[in-house]
Design an enzyme around this catalytic site. Structure first.
Site, PDB file in Angstrom:
ATOM      1  N   ARG A 185       0.842  -1.186   0.000  1.00  0.00           N
ATOM      2  CA  ARG A 185       0.000   0.000   0.000  1.00  0.00           C
ATOM      3  C   ARG A 185       0.888   1.250   0.000  1.00  0.00           C
ATOM      4  O   ARG A 185       2.114   1.156  -0.096  1.00  0.00           O
ATOM      5  CB  ARG A 185      -0.917   0.007   1.226  1.00  0.00           C
ATOM      6  CG  ARG A 185      -0.197   0.037   2.576  1.00  0.00           C
ATOM      7  CD  ARG A 185      -1.194   0.069   3.716  1.00  0.00           C
ATOM      8  NE  ARG A 185      -0.557   0.171   5.016  1.00  0.00           N
ATOM      9  CZ  ARG A 185      -1.219   0.276   6.158  1.00  0.00           C
ATOM     10  NH1 ARG A 185      -2.544   0.277   6.156  1.00  0.00           N
ATOM     11  NH2 ARG A 185      -0.574   0.375   7.305  1.00  0.00           N
ATOM     12  N   THR A 224       3.188   4.120   1.108  1.00  0.00           N
ATOM     13  CA  THR A 224       4.187   4.188   2.178  1.00  0.00           C
ATOM     14  C   THR A 224       4.808   5.568   2.322  1.00  0.00           C
ATOM     15  O   THR A 224       5.577   5.794   3.257  1.00  0.00           O
ATOM     16  CB  THR A 224       5.328   3.191   1.918  1.00  0.00           C
ATOM     17  OG1 THR A 224       5.989   3.550   0.691  1.00  0.00           O
ATOM     18  CG2 THR A 224       4.816   1.764   1.854  1.00  0.00           C
ATOM     19  N   TRP A 250      12.210   3.492 -11.542  1.00  0.00           N
ATOM     20  CA  TRP A 250      11.426   3.252 -12.757  1.00  0.00           C
ATOM     21  C   TRP A 250      12.112   3.828 -13.991  1.00  0.00           C
ATOM     22  O   TRP A 250      12.009   3.247 -15.084  1.00  0.00           O
ATOM     23  CB  TRP A 250      10.022   3.833 -12.600  1.00  0.00           C
ATOM     24  CG  TRP A 250       9.173   3.040 -11.658  1.00  0.00           C
ATOM     25  CD1 TRP A 250       8.712   3.421 -10.434  1.00  0.00           C
ATOM     26  CD2 TRP A 250       8.701   1.699 -11.859  1.00  0.00           C
ATOM     27  NE1 TRP A 250       7.981   2.419  -9.858  1.00  0.00           N
ATOM     28  CE2 TRP A 250       7.956   1.348 -10.707  1.00  0.00           C
ATOM     29  CE3 TRP A 250       8.830   0.770 -12.887  1.00  0.00           C
ATOM     30  CZ2 TRP A 250       7.342   0.101 -10.569  1.00  0.00           C
ATOM     31  CZ3 TRP A 250       8.225  -0.469 -12.742  1.00  0.00           C
ATOM     32  CH2 TRP A 250       7.493  -0.790 -11.604  1.00  0.00           C
ATOM     33  N   SER A 301       5.206  -2.755 -17.781  1.00  0.00           N
ATOM     34  CA  SER A 301       4.194  -1.707 -17.710  1.00  0.00           C
ATOM     35  C   SER A 301       2.966  -2.192 -16.934  1.00  0.00           C
ATOM     36  O   SER A 301       2.406  -1.461 -16.113  1.00  0.00           O
ATOM     37  CB  SER A 301       3.781  -1.273 -19.115  1.00  0.00           C
ATOM     38  OG  SER A 301       2.677  -0.393 -19.081  1.00  0.00           O
ATOM     39  N   HIS A 333       3.850  -2.297 -13.276  1.00  0.00           N
ATOM     40  CA  HIS A 333       3.900  -0.911 -12.790  1.00  0.00           C
ATOM     41  C   HIS A 333       2.489  -0.393 -12.528  1.00  0.00           C
ATOM     42  O   HIS A 333       2.219   0.236 -11.489  1.00  0.00           O
ATOM     43  CB  HIS A 333       4.618  -0.040 -13.815  1.00  0.00           C
ATOM     44  CG  HIS A 333       5.000   1.303 -13.307  1.00  0.00           C
ATOM     45  ND1 HIS A 333       5.684   2.234 -14.071  1.00  0.00           N
ATOM     46  CD2 HIS A 333       4.785   1.918 -12.114  1.00  0.00           C
ATOM     47  CE1 HIS A 333       5.879   3.328 -13.348  1.00  0.00           C
ATOM     48  NE2 HIS A 333       5.333   3.158 -12.165  1.00  0.00           N
ATOM     49  N   ARG A 380      -2.373   8.134 -12.686  1.00  0.00           N
ATOM     50  CA  ARG A 380      -1.250   7.228 -12.941  1.00  0.00           C
ATOM     51  C   ARG A 380      -1.572   6.099 -13.898  1.00  0.00           C
ATOM     52  O   ARG A 380      -0.678   5.582 -14.570  1.00  0.00           O
ATOM     53  CB  ARG A 380      -0.745   6.631 -11.620  1.00  0.00           C
ATOM     54  CG  ARG A 380      -0.047   7.627 -10.718  1.00  0.00           C
ATOM     55  CD  ARG A 380       0.682   6.904  -9.597  1.00  0.00           C
ATOM     56  NE  ARG A 380       1.348   7.830  -8.701  1.00  0.00           N
ATOM     57  CZ  ARG A 380       2.102   7.455  -7.671  1.00  0.00           C
ATOM     58  NH1 ARG A 380       2.279   6.175  -7.428  1.00  0.00           N
ATOM     59  NH2 ARG A 380       2.676   8.356  -6.890  1.00  0.00           N
ATOM     60  N   CYS A 405      12.781   2.088   0.047  1.00  0.00           N
ATOM     61  CA  CYS A 405      11.730   1.800   1.037  1.00  0.00           C
ATOM     62  C   CYS A 405      11.697   0.297   1.271  1.00  0.00           C
ATOM     63  O   CYS A 405      11.565  -0.482   0.327  1.00  0.00           O
ATOM     64  CB  CYS A 405      10.388   2.294   0.514  1.00  0.00           C
ATOM     65  SG  CYS A 405       8.941   1.565   1.283  1.00  0.00           S
ATOM     66  N   CYS A 443       8.459  -1.420   0.179  1.00  0.00           N
ATOM     67  CA  CYS A 443       8.378  -1.371  -1.281  1.00  0.00           C
ATOM     68  C   CYS A 443       9.355  -2.364  -1.898  1.00  0.00           C
ATOM     69  O   CYS A 443       9.069  -3.004  -2.917  1.00  0.00           O
ATOM     70  CB  CYS A 443       8.689   0.035  -1.793  1.00  0.00           C
ATOM     71  SG  CYS A 443       7.723   1.345  -1.027  1.00  0.00           S
TER      72      CYS A 443
END
Length: 463
Positions: free
Chosen positions: A196, A198, A209, A237, A240, A270, A370, A373
């Site tokens: 989720r 962060t 990226w 993609s 992502h 996004r 992170c 992450c």
């Protein structure tokens, strides 16, 4: 002359008064519109019970390069895949993932900073471990302090030797991780460390990226790219897009009150605003689903032993229900057809090239600043690498002597990735029309303000 001059001044003052009033009115309207915009995310948090769709579905027909259409994918996901996967990933076998969280970035110094404590992955004290997963290992006081007040971030670092019975420890040619170095591995309870928002933002996050797309993933669309190179781009993609959707679906709306909910504005900006990103999400979902169905015999025979016979039997039953569901076999028996890839004289060389590009992408996950992450990045890239391994490293016709061998961690990553993609497809299908409608209404309101301003300005200019 004096009277005319006075009237002229009064007219000028009146004109500028009107202009001032108009400016104030526009600013107030824009402020109210901005306030409404900021509440779009809150709408998602409050209105979760209503998943209404307006008009004709935006995505219809066959998913590009796949063998199923959008309507079938949405229906199968809702009726079969999503419910089964949600139950499967909660079982003891699939909720513990072995990962190296503390690796040096091989490309640049790690300068990533997280704004929230939710970035971190804490370790569980021994009292929280299941008995069957325990081993002689004591935690430091820092580990216990990290656990205080944050039980939802707990991590399980124990190793159960029974859980590895029947599983091989071999390298995946598509990924960079060395899974045999157990001393540096951490066991993570994925259910306690959800993917989720962060607060991980800024140059460090963008650089990951940027490196993935600019250095390791071929540009697309391009007439010079072959089918295999396009597939690599679409997989990255799609992954992502899925990550962005999970961030938007569980977002910190108000840090002061710790209010979490759906940020539909973020999801639109996004992902939904770019139809190719939605299409690539569906493509990635079907690609990974094809890998799972192709490995059905292997997955059916695998041992899901965690020392809990009841749960292990349940896991095996859920796997079979998923692999051999009659609705899935009837509506979408081959989600993606890999048979025509890597053909011709340049096939082996091209496979090695793309394999190396994906290994670089896998290595980039060690550069994520992170911790949480990094956990989900490494898991999902390993899951995608496992799907590539199943579809392209073992071909029954060309390599009949080679049999499929998977690590326990690869199977865990593969099924959790499929679940992540399933959740993203479901969220886009249910909330996508709502997000797009709100953004369209918001855009119309802004245009109305601009037009009103133009009319006021035209009126003032004429007086």
């Amino acid at each position: 002359m004096v009277i005319k001059e006075v009237e002229k001044k009064k007219s000028c003052k009146t004109r500028w008064l009107w202009l001032l009033v108009a400016l104030v009115a526009v600013f107030i309207a824009m402020a109210m519109s901005s306030k409404t915009s900021s509440r779009i995310a809150l709408f998602g948090a409050i209105g979760r019970a209503c998943h209404c769709a307006w008009g004709t579905p935006k995505y219809i027909g066959m998913v590009e390069d796949c063998c199923c259409d959008y309507e079938t994918v949405d229906r199968l996901n809702e009726e079969v895949l999503h419910p089964s996967l949600q139950e499967l990933v909660k079982t003891p076998f699939f909720r513990y993932f072995k990962v190296k969280l503390w690796c040096d970035c091989p490309f640049w110094p790690d300068d990533g900073m997280c704004r929230l404590r939710d970035c971190s992955v804490c370790e569980c004290p021994e009292s929280e471990f299941p008995e069957s997963f325990k081993k002689p290992h004591r935690l430091s006081m820092n580990d216990l302090i990290c656990q205080e007040g944050k039980p939802e971030a707990a991590v399980d670092r124990t190793l159960d030797s029974k859980a590895f019975r029947g599983w091989t420890e071999i390298d995946n040619p598509w990924t960079n991780d060395d899974e045999t170095d157990n001393d540096e591995m951490t066991y993570v309870n994925l259910q306690l460390n959800p993917e989720r928002y962060t607060g991980y933002t800024g140059p460090s996050a963008r650089r990951i990226w940027d490196a993935v797309y600019s250095e390791n993933c071929p540009k697309y669309p391009s007439q010079e790219l072959c089918q295999e190179e396009k597939i690599l781009y679409k997989l990255i993609s799609g992954l992502h897009s899925s990550i962005s959707i999970h961030i938007a679906s569980e977002y910190l709306l108000d840090e002061a009150t710790n209010l979490w909910g759906q940020n539909l504005t973020l999801m639109y900006d996004r992902v939904l605003k770019y139809p190719d990103r939605v299409r690539n999400l569906y493509f990635s979902f079907l690609f990974v689903l094809r890998a799972v169905t192709k490995a059905a015999d292997y997955l059916e025979q695998a041992e899901y032993d965690t020392g809990n016979p009841t749960e292990d039997l349940k896991t095996q039953s859920l796997i079979k229900q998923l692999l051999y569901n009659p609705k899935l076999q009837a509506a979408c028996p081959i989600p993606f057809d890999e048979a025509n890839l890597w053909k011709g004289q340049s096939g082996p060389e091209l496979k090695q090239k793309i394999q190396q590009q994906f290994r670089n992408i896998s290595a980039l996950m060690d550069c994520v600043g992170c911790e949480k992450c990094r956990l989900w990045g490494k898991l999902q890239v390993l899951g995608l690498g496992t799907a590539l391994k199943i579809l392209f490293s073992v071909d029954g016709k060309e390599n009949s002597r080679q049999t499929l061998q998977l690590q326990r961690n690869e199977v865990i990553a593969l099924m959790n990735l499929l679940n992540r993609l399933s959740e993203s497809v479901k969220f886009v299908h249910e909330m996508g029309p709502t997000a797009e409608r709100i953004m369209e209404e918001h855009g119309s309101a802004h245009m109305a303000l601009i037009n009103s301003w133009k009319r006021i300005w035209s009126y003032v200019s004429r007086t």
